[in-house]
Design a protein around this motif. Structure first.
Motif, PDB file in Angstrom:
ATOM      1  N   GLN A 287      37.058  32.502  35.911  1.00 27.99           N
ATOM      2  CA  GLN A 287      38.285  33.054  35.524  1.00 27.99           C
ATOM      3  C   GLN A 287      38.221  34.649  35.760  1.00 27.99           C
ATOM      4  OE1 GLN A 287      40.482  31.658  32.020  1.00 27.99           O
ATOM      5  NE2 GLN A 287      39.810  33.602  31.208  1.00 27.99           N
TER       6      GLN A 287
ATOM      7  N   THR B 167      40.089  38.316  34.551  1.00 29.27           N
ATOM      8  CA  THR B 167      41.044  38.782  33.631  1.00 29.27           C
ATOM      9  C   THR B 167      41.989  39.731  34.397  1.00 29.27           C
ATOM     10  OG1 THR B 167      39.516  38.458  31.711  1.00 29.27           O
ATOM     11  CG2 THR B 167      41.057  40.297  31.501  1.00 29.27           C
TER      12      THR B 167
ATOM     13  N   ARG C 168      51.878  34.889  35.535  1.00 37.03           N
ATOM     14  CA  ARG C 168      51.100  33.800  35.059  1.00 37.03           C
ATOM     15  C   ARG C 168      51.606  32.651  35.508  1.00 37.03           C
ATOM     16  NH1 ARG C 168      52.216  35.134  30.142  1.00 37.03           N
ATOM     17  NH2 ARG C 168      50.306  36.907  30.009  1.00 37.03           N
TER      18      ARG C 168
ATOM     19  N   GLN D  79      42.303  30.319  38.350  1.00 35.11           N
ATOM     20  CA  GLN D  79      41.796  30.471  36.971  1.00 35.11           C
ATOM     21  C   GLN D  79      42.078  32.257  36.543  1.00 35.11           C
ATOM     22  OE1 GLN D  79      38.099  28.598  35.670  1.00 35.11           O
ATOM     23  NE2 GLN D  79      37.983  28.027  37.727  1.00 35.11           N
TER      24      GLN D  79
ATOM     25  N   ALA E 237      43.469  34.805  33.656  1.00 34.88           N
ATOM     26  CA  ALA E 237      43.754  35.290  32.281  1.00 34.88           C
ATOM     27  C   ALA E 237      44.689  36.374  32.323  1.00 34.88           C
ATOM     28  CB  ALA E 237      42.674  35.262  31.127  1.00 34.88           C
TER      29      ALA E 237
ATOM     30  N   GLU F  75      46.935  39.126  30.806  1.00 36.29           N
ATOM     31  CA  GLU F  75      47.031  39.735  29.520  1.00 36.29           C
ATOM     32  C   GLU F  75      48.012  40.862  29.653  1.00 36.29           C
ATOM     33  OE1 GLU F  75      45.280  38.357  27.050  1.00 36.29           O
ATOM     34  OE2 GLU F  75      43.878  37.310  27.998  1.00 36.29           O
TER      35      GLU F  75
ATOM     36  N   TRP G 298      39.974  45.848  29.166  1.00 32.13           N
ATOM     37  CA  TRP G 298      40.256  44.637  28.407  1.00 32.13           C
ATOM     38  C   TRP G 298      38.548  44.369  27.921  1.00 32.13           C
ATOM     39  CZ3 TRP G 298      44.586  43.050  26.606  1.00 32.13           C
ATOM     40  CH2 TRP G 298      44.478  41.860  25.910  1.00 32.13           C
TER      41      TRP G 298
ATOM     42  N   ASN H 209      36.671  40.775  27.060  1.00 34.52           N
ATOM     43  CA  ASN H 209      36.136  39.751  27.907  1.00 34.52           C
ATOM     44  C   ASN H 209      34.969  40.527  28.509  1.00 34.52           C
ATOM     45  OD1 ASN H 209      37.915  37.811  27.212  1.00 34.52           O
ATOM     46  ND2 ASN H 209      39.218  38.299  29.139  1.00 34.52           N
TER      47      ASN H 209
END
Length: 390
Positions: free
Chosen positions: A131, A133, A146, A155, A157, A159, A167, A170
């Protein structure tokens, strides 16, 4: 509509020009899976010389496709706010160059700043098989990105937040990549990257750099990788136009300019050296019936280098700075240092400052970047709020 032929045309163009990086053989196959059109919104924008005009997929699919696949070095503008382009589907050659500079491996934990359309984030996720970010400041961009990434089975995420803050939830990350330009590398990016990790970011209006975080996590250094030209972080003061500055600062005199202007137009190593020495200057060139002309300005001063025929050039200047003089001095310094190419420049980031250096051709001491005598300190200012745009 099949877009395969358009993607193959860009791939063939990059092959012909030798733009596929040998150390990243994973990139071409992934571009064949995640084609540009899968991440382009239904409305694009094109500049008509006066303003941005919309191109809608529903009403003009052929022109829309042409804009998406205009060329390997051509971006497609995907968002315009108040007449200013604020996001784009980046040029394929530039995306490839920056992904190669990241030295990305399977299993790496990655942070991307500036989701934009989601295309770059999808490529990151496919390479790492983990994943990713990705932080986007604009909810209007984050939501569609998204959805595209989910539809592509990646995958990521996505934000919503200030990219300059990273961020931390994570962190730590093995790799950090920004898709918008910063003049000062945010210290938060270093704090959230593991020792030995790599940060790739565009720097100001010209050039992108790859930094490696030191073992103690207190500095990061690395080489400039190429001539990326990305949109700046949102919240950055817009660049002033030459005409605006000239109207506010009357001329203070003129004199002959005794060097050819062609290098200002054609030699990108010189252009980059001037960007390092004089980071606030904007330089443009054009040819008329008398020869090559150049215009230089910052926010308060200007200089025109005007061809008058017969190979002669006159400079006229205005404002508190003598910009033509500044350019000549920096140009002479670059020549005196042996005309280093942009690939001989590097950057070091420390907690309270960052500086750019030009490397020697001799080995540096272990853990230390080699330098020529010239070194340009740049104050590391941490803006209260900077946001990101692809």
């Amino acid at each position: 509509m099949s877009f395969v032929k358009h993607q193959l045309r860009l791939a063939d163009d990059m092959e012909r020009r030798g733009q596929w990086p040998e150390r990243s053989p994973w990139i071409p196959p992934e571009l064949g899976v995640l084609q540009r059109d899968r991440f382009a919104p239904d409305r694009l924008w094109t500049w008509d010389g006066q303003a941005y005009q919309p191109i809608d997929r529903a009403t003009d699919p052929t022109r829309w496709t042409t804009e998406v696949y205009a060329g390997a070095d051509e971006p497609a503008v995907t968002q315009v706010n108040d007449g200013i382009a604020t996001s784009s589907l980046s040029a394929q050659s530039l995306v490839v160059d920056m992904l190669d500079a990241l030295l990305l491996e399977e299993g790496h934990h990655v942070l991307e700043l500036g989701t934009g359309t989601g295309w770059n984030a999808g490529l990151l996720a496919r390479r790492t098989s983990t994943q990713v970010t990705s932080v986007e400041t604009d909810p209007a961009l984050a939501g569609p990105a998204r959805q595209r990434l989910a539809a592509a089975g990646t995958q990521v995420a996505v934000e919503v937040g200030d990219g300059n803050a990273g961020w931390p939830a994570n962190a730590p990350y093995d790799r950090v990549i920004a898709t918008y330009a910063v003049d000062q590398v945010p210290w938060a990016w270093l704090e959230q990257t593991v020792p030995g990790g790599r940060i790739v970011t565009p720097w100001g209006h010209l050039g992108h750099v790859a930094l490696t975080v030191a073992a103690d996590g207190r500095t990061a250094s690395g080489w400039f990788q190429g001539l990326a030209m990305f949109m700046p972080a949102r919240g950055t003061a817009p660049a002033r136009r030459y005409r605006q500055v000239r109207e506010e600062a009357p001329p203070t005199g003129d004199r002959p300019f005794l060097r050819a202007l062609e290098p200002l137009r054609d030699d990108w190593n010189l252009r980059f050296a001037l960007r390092v020495a004089l980071p606030d200057l904007q330089i443009s060139t054009a040819v008329d019936q008398d020869g090559l002309n150049a215009w230089i300005h910052d926010r308060t001063s200007w200089a025109s280098l005007t061809a008058t025929g017969g190979g002669r050039t006159v400079t006229t200047q205005g404002g508190p700075r003598q910009l033509a003089d500044d350019v000549e001095q920096a140009w002479d310094q670059w020549i005196a240092q042996g005309r280093p190419s942009l690939y001989e420049y590097g950057m070091t980031v420390e907690p309270d400052r960052q500086y750019v250096w030009a490397a020697t051709h001799t080995p540096a001491p272990a853990g230390q970047p080699a330098r020529r005598p010239m070194s340009f300190d740049i104050e590391l200012v941490r803006p209260k709020s900077l946001t990101c745009a692809d």
